[in-house]
Design an enzyme around this catalytic site. Structure first.
Site, PDB file in Angstrom:
ATOM      1  N   GLY A   1      38.050  35.157  60.885  1.00 18.04           N
ATOM      2  CA  GLY A   1      37.899  36.575  61.204  1.00 18.04           C
ATOM      3  C   GLY A   1      36.561  36.872  61.858  1.00 18.04           C
ATOM      4  CB  THR A   2      33.146  35.606  61.186  1.00 12.96           C
ATOM      5  OG1 THR A   2      33.192  35.990  59.806  1.00 12.96           O
ATOM      6  CG2 THR A   2      31.745  35.800  61.732  1.00 12.96           C
TER       7      THR A   2
ATOM      8  CG  ASN B   1      35.464  44.253  53.195  1.00 14.20           C
ATOM      9  OD1 ASN B   1      35.424  45.121  54.067  1.00 14.20           O
ATOM     10  ND2 ASN B   1      34.383  43.660  52.753  1.00 14.20           N
TER      11      ASN B   1
ATOM     12  CD  GLN C   1      39.998  41.853  52.691  1.00 14.49           C
ATOM     13  OE1 GLN C   1      40.959  41.722  51.927  1.00 14.49           O
ATOM     14  NE2 GLN C   1      38.951  41.054  52.647  1.00 14.49           N
TER      15      GLN C   1
ATOM     16  CB  SER D   1      40.775  36.049  58.280  1.00 15.82           C
ATOM     17  OG  SER D   1      40.251  34.945  57.582  1.00 15.82           O
ATOM     18  CB  ALA D   2      44.402  31.527  57.983  1.00 22.09           C
ATOM     19  CG  HIS D   3      39.950  32.816  54.039  1.00 24.25           C
ATOM     20  ND1 HIS D   3      39.197  33.246  52.977  1.00 24.25           N
ATOM     21  CD2 HIS D   3      39.337  33.289  55.144  1.00 24.25           C
ATOM     22  CE1 HIS D   3      38.156  33.934  53.428  1.00 24.25           C
ATOM     23  NE2 HIS D   3      38.223  33.980  54.742  1.00 24.25           N
TER      24      HIS D   3
ATOM     25  CB  THR E   1      39.942  19.814  69.894  1.00 25.90           C
ATOM     26  OG1 THR E   1      39.425  19.115  71.020  1.00 25.90           O
ATOM     27  CG2 THR E   1      41.246  19.176  69.444  1.00 25.90           C
TER      28      THR E   1
ATOM     29  CB  CYS F   1      29.200  38.956  46.753  1.00 21.26           C
ATOM     30  SG  CYS F   1      28.843  37.445  45.900  1.00 21.26           S
TER      31      CYS F   1
END
Ligand code: PLP
Length: 371
Positions: A69-70, A137, A165, A185-187, A224, A312
């Site tokens: 995401g960043t 978030n 989010q 963002s995948a995570h 890649t 955090c």
């Protein structure tokens, strides 16, 4: 006892995504290579691109895979060729720290002030980009992205939406939102960390690449491809699309149960953004007189993972710019964030409630019912 209620920080990988990651790692191959191994890897990337596009109603050709995401936010802010950036004051630091941005205020419920945005857009003629997240978030407060995009377009500006989010928790349609670009963002949806995407509503949108080198990602992001990461992202996107409505309903019920408990047992607790529309999985709450840091540590000892505010990073708890922008004042130091996710059960919520009640009582707070 281990209860994980910090899904907005990262959500555990979904089994389907973990399997896809392992399969792609074992398979290997460079998607740019012309031989069979390369072509097989290319198929994995393109199937993932289709799944990610489908999650937000986009054309697969508009999906640019990034390292997260960043990077996607950086690519949008620097690549969309607008010299002036107006960002809501509650954006993630990956928006606010990219370049010089003018802050658009939010009200006390955490919703962006559209009148202020309109005034700011009127002041100068320079081509502008408005950055507005779909959901915050820290508080889970949902932003009026469509209305902000309409305002932006009326003033010849474009809108970029950080949907990191919101993805997997709300239905998203990039064109319905009238966003020019959108970050994922995948995570945060049950995929692996270290992979994300910038999605363009119009695949032909002019965009200056920020990483130069090879011709990957249609010449918009060199390097890649992270084959395993992209495969896991695609698998997570596919699952999320299928289960979203049902999962959101279930989490909303659990969140309401928890909020009901807080309202009856901790009469002076404050839920940030309570009067606004919020994500089904997020609660940001302050119990006056209790420092967030202390609560987070005490609950950690009880086997429960939550976070303080959200600001955090690197294990450091900094004052929250989001709660500051909402005018939370001293209360921000007491704010804890409880965020639910795909594997949260009712038993987790029951264990949290009992540990939270015990901890707050032990640290000196008298629950209303015990008074
Ligand atoms: N945007 C928002 C709203 C986020 O919550 C986060 C991560 O916490 C990011 C962007 C950054 O995403 P990533 O961790 O993939 O770089």
């Amino acid at each position: 006892m281990n209860v994980y209620l910090d899904h907005n920080a990262t959500t555990p990988i979904r089994p389907e995504a973990a399997e896809a990651v392992v399969r792609a790692m074992q398979m290997g191959g460079n998607p740019s290579a012309v031989h069979e191994s390369g072509r097989a890897a290319r198929r994995v990337v393109e199937e993932a691109r289709e799944a990610v596009a489908a999650l937000v109603g986009a054309d697969p050709a508009g999906v640019i895979f990034t390292s997260g995401g960043t990077e996607a936010n950086a690519l949008a802010l620097k690549g969309l060729r607008r010299p002036r950036i107006l960002a809501s004051a509650i954006e993630h630091s990956s928006i606010l720290k990219q370049t010089y941005v003018e802050h658009v205020p939010v009200d006390t419920t955490g919703v962006v002030d559209l009148l202020a945005l309109d005034e700011m857009l009127k002041t100068r003629g320079e081509p502008a980009l408005v950055a507005l997240m779909l959901a915050n978030n820290e508080t889970g407060v949902i932003q009026p992205v469509f209305a902000a995009a309409e305002l932006a377009h009326n003033h010849g500006a474009v809108l970029h939406c950080d949907a990191v989010q919101a993805a997997g928790r709300l239905e998203i349609d990039i064109r319905g939102l009238r966003a020019t670009a959108l970050t994922l963002s995948a995570h945060k949806i049950g995929g692996p960390a270290g992979v994300g995407a910038l999605v363009l509503a119009d695949p032909a949108e002019p965009l200056d690449p920020q990483l130069l080198g090879g011709a990957q990602e249609m010449r918009r992001r060199a390097g890649t491809e992270n084959l395993a990461g992209i495969a896991g992202f695609g698998a997570a996107a596919r699952v999320v699309k299928a289960v979203l409505a049902e999962e959101a309903k279930r989490l909303d019920e659990l969140r309401q149960k928890l909020e009901g408990y807080i309202a009856t047992r901790m009469a002076d607790a404050v839920i940030f953004g309570e009067d606004a529309k919020r994500l089904p999985n997020t609660i940001c709450v302050a119990v006056p007189g209790h420092e967030a840091r202390t609560l987070v540590m005490a609950l950690d000892l009880a086997g429960i993972a939550i976070s303080a505010g959200a600001a955090c990073s690197s294990g450091r708890i900094a004052p929250s710019h989001v709660l500051g922008a909402m005018g939370a004042g001293q209360m921000a130091a007491s704010a804890i964030r409880i965020s639910l996710g795909w594997n949260t059960t009712e038993a987790d919520i029951d264990m949290f409630m009992s540990a939270f009640g015990r901890t707050v009582a032990r640290l000196g707070f008298k629950p209303a019912s015990a008074a």
